[in-house]
Every structure is written in C-alpha cells, then in structure tokens.
Motif scaffolding. Structure first.
Motif, short mmCIF file in Angstrom:
data_model
loop_
_atom_site.label_atom_id
_atom_site.label_comp_id
_atom_site.label_asym_id
_atom_site.label_seq_id
_atom_site.Cartn_x
_atom_site.Cartn_y
_atom_site.Cartn_z
N GLU A 86 0.85 -1.18 0.00
CA GLU A 86 0.00 0.00 0.00
C GLU A 86 0.88 1.23 0.00
O GLU A 86 1.95 1.24 0.61
CB GLU A 86 -0.88 0.01 1.25
CG GLU A 86 -1.87 -1.11 1.30
CD GLU A 86 -2.74 -1.06 2.54
OE1 GLU A 86 -2.97 0.04 3.07
OE2 GLU A 86 -3.19 -2.13 2.97
N LYS A 87 0.44 2.26 -0.67
CA LYS A 87 1.18 3.51 -0.69
C LYS A 87 1.06 4.17 0.67
O LYS A 87 -0.03 4.22 1.26
CB LYS A 87 0.63 4.42 -1.78
CG LYS A 87 1.39 5.70 -1.91
CD LYS A 87 0.91 6.54 -3.05
CE LYS A 87 1.70 7.83 -3.01
NZ LYS A 87 1.57 8.61 -4.19
N LEU A 88 2.17 4.67 1.18
CA LEU A 88 2.16 5.35 2.47
C LEU A 88 1.67 6.77 2.30
O LEU A 88 2.08 7.48 1.37
CB LEU A 88 3.57 5.35 3.07
CG LEU A 88 4.14 3.98 3.41
CD1 LEU A 88 5.59 4.11 3.84
CD2 LEU A 88 3.33 3.31 4.50
N SER A 89 0.82 7.20 3.21
CA SER A 89 0.32 8.57 3.19
C SER A 89 1.33 9.50 3.85
O SER A 89 2.28 9.05 4.49
CB SER A 89 -1.02 8.65 3.94
OG SER A 89 -0.81 8.47 5.33
N GLU A 90 1.10 10.78 3.71
CA GLU A 90 1.96 11.77 4.37
C GLU A 90 1.92 11.59 5.88
O GLU A 90 2.94 11.72 6.57
CB GLU A 90 1.53 13.19 4.00
CG GLU A 90 1.88 13.59 2.58
CD GLU A 90 1.52 15.03 2.27
OE1 GLU A 90 1.61 15.89 3.16
OE2 GLU A 90 1.14 15.28 1.11
N LYS A 91 0.75 11.23 6.40
CA LYS A 91 0.61 10.99 7.84
C LYS A 91 1.43 9.77 8.26
O LYS A 91 2.08 9.79 9.31
CB LYS A 91 -0.86 10.79 8.20
CG LYS A 91 -1.11 10.66 9.68
CD LYS A 91 -2.60 10.54 9.97
CE LYS A 91 -2.83 10.41 11.47
NZ LYS A 91 -4.24 10.27 11.79
N ASP A 92 1.41 8.73 7.45
CA ASP A 92 2.20 7.53 7.74
C ASP A 92 3.69 7.88 7.81
O ASP A 92 4.40 7.46 8.72
CB ASP A 92 2.01 6.45 6.66
CG ASP A 92 0.60 5.93 6.57
OD1 ASP A 92 -0.13 5.96 7.59
OD2 ASP A 92 0.20 5.48 5.47
N ILE A 93 4.15 8.63 6.83
CA ILE A 93 5.55 9.01 6.77
C ILE A 93 5.92 9.90 7.96
O ILE A 93 7.01 9.76 8.53
CB ILE A 93 5.86 9.69 5.42
CG1 ILE A 93 5.71 8.65 4.30
CG2 ILE A 93 7.26 10.30 5.41
CD1 ILE A 93 5.69 9.23 2.91
N LYS A 94 5.00 10.76 8.37
CA LYS A 94 5.25 11.63 9.53
C LYS A 94 5.44 10.77 10.79
O LYS A 94 6.34 11.03 11.59
CB LYS A 94 4.09 12.60 9.72
CG LYS A 94 4.26 13.54 10.89
CD LYS A 94 3.08 14.49 11.05
CE LYS A 94 3.26 15.34 12.28
NZ LYS A 94 2.11 16.20 12.52
N VAL A 95 4.60 9.76 10.96
CA VAL A 95 4.73 8.86 12.12
C VAL A 95 6.06 8.13 12.07
O VAL A 95 6.77 8.02 13.08
CB VAL A 95 3.55 7.87 12.18
CG1 VAL A 95 3.81 6.78 13.21
CG2 VAL A 95 2.26 8.59 12.50
N MET A 96 6.43 7.62 10.90
CA MET A 96 7.70 6.93 10.76
C MET A 96 8.87 7.85 11.10
O MET A 96 9.83 7.44 11.75
CB MET A 96 7.85 6.39 9.33
CG MET A 96 6.93 5.24 9.01
SD MET A 96 6.82 4.82 7.25
CE MET A 96 8.52 4.66 6.78
#
Length: 79
Positions: free
Chosen positions: A3-13
C-alpha cells in the motif's frame, strides 16, 4: 499487497525514527552498537531512523529492549 504510504504515515515513521536516534544518542550508542544489541543490521537501524523503512512491532520491541526502555516509552514524542 503493498500500500502507498500517506503523508501521515511518513510523519509517524519520521517521529519514531527521530525518537530512536534521540534515545540512542542520549545513551551514547552508535548505530552499529544498537544494531548488535537489538540483533539487527546497522543498515536497518539507519533506514528506520531516516524513516525509509516501515518496520514491524517486533523490530521496535527489540530496539526498545536494546535501549533499556519500554516499548511504550519509545512512542513518547511530541507531535
């Protein structure tokens, strides 16, 4: 399925990676030493700290244990 990571996902990472780097630095550990203590590769630690890898809870648990903190404490960061 990837699945493509969202901007929110990347922020959490990024927040988790920054927290790991902060704790590692506070303990005076190199990426190599943390990787040895957590039974991971140095490259894996680097990718997690740079938010280039969406890692598993098992891996995060190993990192927390190597840093001598609880898994909960690993997620104590400001948004």
């Amino acid at each position: 399925m990837l699945e493509k990571l969202s901007e929110k996902d990347i922020k959490v990472m990024k927040m988790v990676g920054d927290r790991i780097r902060q704790l590692r630095d506070e303990k005076g550990l190199s990426q190599f030493q943390l990787s040895v203590d957590a039974d991971l590769t140095k490259n894996q630690i680097g990718r997690i700290e740079r938010a280039e890898h969406n890692t598993s809870l098992v891996t995060l648990s190993r990192i927390a244990e190597a840093l001598d903190i609880s898994l909960h404490d690993l997620f104590l960061f400001e948004e």
